[in-house]
Design a protein around this motif. Structure first.
Motif, PDB file in Angstrom:
ATOM      1  N   ILE A 105       0.825  -1.209   0.000  1.00  0.00           N
ATOM      2  CA  ILE A 105       0.000   0.000   0.000  1.00  0.00           C
ATOM      3  C   ILE A 105       0.859   1.258   0.000  1.00  0.00           C
ATOM      4  O   ILE A 105       0.582   2.211  -0.733  1.00  0.00           O
ATOM      5  N   THR A 106       1.914   1.265   0.792  1.00  0.00           N
ATOM      6  CA  THR A 106       2.696   2.497   0.939  1.00  0.00           C
ATOM      7  C   THR A 106       3.726   2.689  -0.173  1.00  0.00           C
ATOM      8  O   THR A 106       4.044   3.824  -0.535  1.00  0.00           O
ATOM      9  N   GLN A 107       4.267   1.593  -0.721  1.00  0.00           N
ATOM     10  CA  GLN A 107       5.384   1.712  -1.654  1.00  0.00           C
ATOM     11  C   GLN A 107       5.014   1.547  -3.118  1.00  0.00           C
ATOM     12  O   GLN A 107       5.825   1.857  -3.994  1.00  0.00           O
ATOM     13  N   SER A 108       3.815   1.052  -3.415  1.00  0.00           N
ATOM     14  CA  SER A 108       3.431   0.895  -4.816  1.00  0.00           C
ATOM     15  C   SER A 108       3.387   2.256  -5.504  1.00  0.00           C
ATOM     16  O   SER A 108       3.114   3.283  -4.878  1.00  0.00           O
ATOM     17  N   ASP A 109       3.671   2.262  -6.806  1.00  0.00           N
ATOM     18  CA  ASP A 109       3.642   3.519  -7.552  1.00  0.00           C
ATOM     19  C   ASP A 109       2.225   4.073  -7.638  1.00  0.00           C
ATOM     20  O   ASP A 109       2.034   5.296  -7.636  1.00  0.00           O
TER      21      ASP A 109
ATOM     22  N   ASP B 126      -6.897   8.405   4.491  1.00  0.00           N
ATOM     23  CA  ASP B 126      -5.889   7.475   5.007  1.00  0.00           C
ATOM     24  C   ASP B 126      -4.834   7.163   3.944  1.00  0.00           C
ATOM     25  O   ASP B 126      -3.639   7.062   4.252  1.00  0.00           O
ATOM     26  N   ALA B 127      -5.270   7.001   2.693  1.00  0.00           N
ATOM     27  CA  ALA B 127      -4.321   6.718   1.615  1.00  0.00           C
ATOM     28  C   ALA B 127      -3.351   7.876   1.440  1.00  0.00           C
ATOM     29  O   ALA B 127      -2.139   7.672   1.282  1.00  0.00           O
ATOM     30  N   GLU B 128      -3.860   9.094   1.455  1.00  0.00           N
ATOM     31  CA  GLU B 128      -2.995  10.264   1.329  1.00  0.00           C
ATOM     32  C   GLU B 128      -1.993  10.327   2.475  1.00  0.00           C
ATOM     33  O   GLU B 128      -0.837  10.715   2.281  1.00  0.00           O
ATOM     34  N   SER B 129      -2.437   9.922   3.658  1.00  0.00           N
ATOM     35  CA  SER B 129      -1.584   9.988   4.836  1.00  0.00           C
ATOM     36  C   SER B 129      -0.423   9.007   4.759  1.00  0.00           C
ATOM     37  O   SER B 129       0.725   9.361   5.046  1.00  0.00           O
ATOM     38  N   VAL B 130      -0.700   7.764   4.358  1.00  0.00           N
ATOM     39  CA  VAL B 130       0.343   6.741   4.397  1.00  0.00           C
ATOM     40  C   VAL B 130       1.191   6.707   3.124  1.00  0.00           C
ATOM     41  O   VAL B 130       2.310   6.182   3.140  1.00  0.00           O
ATOM     42  N   ARG B 131       0.703   7.286   2.012  1.00  0.00           N
ATOM     43  CA  ARG B 131       1.417   7.164   0.741  1.00  0.00           C
ATOM     44  C   ARG B 131       2.313   8.363   0.414  1.00  0.00           C
ATOM     45  O   ARG B 131       3.033   8.333  -0.570  1.00  0.00           O
ATOM     46  N   GLU B 132       2.268   9.384   1.214  1.00  0.00           N
ATOM     47  CA  GLU B 132       3.213  10.501   1.124  1.00  0.00           C
ATOM     48  C   GLU B 132       3.332  11.068  -0.292  1.00  0.00           C
ATOM     49  O   GLU B 132       4.431  11.197  -0.846  1.00  0.00           O
ATOM     50  N   GLY B 133       2.190  11.376  -0.881  1.00  0.00           N
ATOM     51  CA  GLY B 133       2.194  12.056  -2.171  1.00  0.00           C
ATOM     52  C   GLY B 133       2.060  11.159  -3.383  1.00  0.00           C
ATOM     53  O   GLY B 133       1.813  11.652  -4.487  1.00  0.00           O
ATOM     54  N   LYS B 134       2.243   9.853  -3.227  1.00  0.00           N
ATOM     55  CA  LYS B 134       2.071   8.960  -4.370  1.00  0.00           C
ATOM     56  C   LYS B 134       0.586   8.830  -4.691  1.00  0.00           C
ATOM     57  O   LYS B 134      -0.254   8.857  -3.791  1.00  0.00           O
ATOM     58  N   PRO B 135       0.212   8.656  -5.968  1.00  0.00           N
ATOM     59  CA  PRO B 135      -1.197   8.740  -6.374  1.00  0.00           C
ATOM     60  C   PRO B 135      -2.043   7.543  -5.962  1.00  0.00           C
ATOM     61  O   PRO B 135      -1.552   6.421  -5.829  1.00  0.00           O
ATOM     62  N   THR B 136      -3.329   7.835  -5.773  1.00  0.00           N
ATOM     63  CA  THR B 136      -4.353   6.818  -5.512  1.00  0.00           C
ATOM     64  C   THR B 136      -5.527   7.087  -6.442  1.00  0.00           C
ATOM     65  O   THR B 136      -5.937   8.241  -6.597  1.00  0.00           O
ATOM     66  N   ALA B 137      -6.050   6.040  -7.061  1.00  0.00           N
ATOM     67  CA  ALA B 137      -7.213   6.168  -7.941  1.00  0.00           C
ATOM     68  C   ALA B 137      -8.376   5.388  -7.359  1.00  0.00           C
ATOM     69  O   ALA B 137      -8.215   4.229  -6.961  1.00  0.00           O
ATOM     70  N   PHE B 138      -9.542   6.028  -7.303  1.00  0.00           N
ATOM     71  CA  PHE B 138     -10.771   5.388  -6.827  1.00  0.00           C
ATOM     72  C   PHE B 138     -11.635   5.073  -8.040  1.00  0.00           C
ATOM     73  O   PHE B 138     -12.053   5.989  -8.757  1.00  0.00           O
ATOM     74  N   ILE B 139     -11.900   3.780  -8.272  1.00  0.00           N
ATOM     75  CA  ILE B 139     -12.569   3.396  -9.512  1.00  0.00           C
ATOM     76  C   ILE B 139     -13.630   2.321  -9.289  1.00  0.00           C
ATOM     77  O   ILE B 139     -13.656   1.659  -8.253  1.00  0.00           O
ATOM     78  N   SER B 140     -14.476   2.182 -10.285  1.00  0.00           N
ATOM     79  CA  SER B 140     -15.347   1.016 -10.414  1.00  0.00           C
ATOM     80  C   SER B 140     -15.184   0.497 -11.827  1.00  0.00           C
ATOM     81  O   SER B 140     -15.454   1.212 -12.785  1.00  0.00           O
ATOM     82  N   LEU B 141     -14.759  -0.739 -11.961  1.00  0.00           N
ATOM     83  CA  LEU B 141     -14.621  -1.333 -13.285  1.00  0.00           C
ATOM     84  C   LEU B 141     -15.943  -1.902 -13.786  1.00  0.00           C
ATOM     85  O   LEU B 141     -16.008  -2.415 -14.898  1.00  0.00           O
ATOM     86  N   ARG B 142     -16.980  -1.777 -12.973  1.00  0.00           N
ATOM     87  CA  ARG B 142     -18.325  -2.155 -13.413  1.00  0.00           C
ATOM     88  C   ARG B 142     -19.042  -0.961 -14.023  1.00  0.00           C
ATOM     89  O   ARG B 142     -19.632  -1.043 -15.090  1.00  0.00           O
TER      90      ARG B 142
END
Length: 209
Positions: A141-145, A168-184
């Motif tokens: 979670i923390t180190q993935s691109d 929480d994602a912003e907190s632990v990932r220190e600036g690395k991107p997170t995408a919220f999606i639905s593939l349905r």
């Protein structure tokens, strides 16, 4: 050639994500290969073959390799990635590929790819597992691109708080991107592609074709 590793827990949507991304990159005229890892079967490779080769007819059958690792899924992608590296060499001999996806077997939040195997890593979580996972951290979670939170359409039905997951994602990932999606429903997939095209310098890759 760009090697993209995709990992995450069982059922998070890794295979569906790879199918979506493969079709998007194929539309852009890239040649795509896929290597799947599983502990006991080549189920995911068979599914991809059925969807992308037989049904959609966008991928040659020789561009898919299914590996049965027979042991801990971490080992084949991190401690000893030689099986996967040989599979990539085999694919590369058959066709000049631009992008290869390597799908890990189902794994936990501590799983990561060896830098020998993957140039870019995507960790996939889904909301149906609950909204606790981003704040648990873990190397995946923390180190993935890129962290992908999948199945956001299910969040209201499982009581998952997307705002809390984002915070929480912003907190632990220190600036690395997170995408919220639905593939349905395809919600969030445009933002997902924007992040990938920017991170992977796809314009530069296109210029070299």
């Amino acid at each position: 050639m760009i090697k993209i590793g995709v990992l995450g827990p069982v059922g998070s949507g890794k295979t569906t994500l790879i199918e979506f991304l493969a079709k998007e990159f194929i539309k852009m005229k890239f040649k795509v290969g896929i290597v799947t890892n599983d502990v006991v079967s080549n189920f995911d490779a068979v599914r991809i073959y059925s969807d992308l080769v037989l049904k959609d007819k966008v991928l040659p059958k020789e561009n898919i390799v299914g590996l049965v690792t027979g042991g801990c899924p971490h080992t084949a992608i991190r401690e000893d990635p030689s099986l996967n590296m040989r599979a990539i060499e085999t694919l590369s001999r058959k066709s000049k590929l631009d992008i290869i996806f390597i799908e890990s077997g189902g794994d936990n939040v501590m799983s990561t790819f060896s830098p020998l195997l993957s140039d870019y890593s995507i960790f996939v979580l889904d909301t149906s597992a609950g909204d606790k996972y981003p704040r648990k951290g873990g190397l995946g979670i923390t180190q993935s691109d890129l962290l992908v939170i999948n199945k956001i359409d299910l969040a209201p039905y499982v009581g998952a708080d997307l705002s809390k997951m984002r915070e929480d994602a912003e907190s632990v990932r220190e600036g690395k991107p997170t995408a919220f999606i639905s593939l349905r429903t395809m919600e969030g997939t445009e933002e997902l592609m924007r992040i990938l095209l920017e991170d992977l310098n796809i314009e530069g890759l296109l210029g070299n074709k």
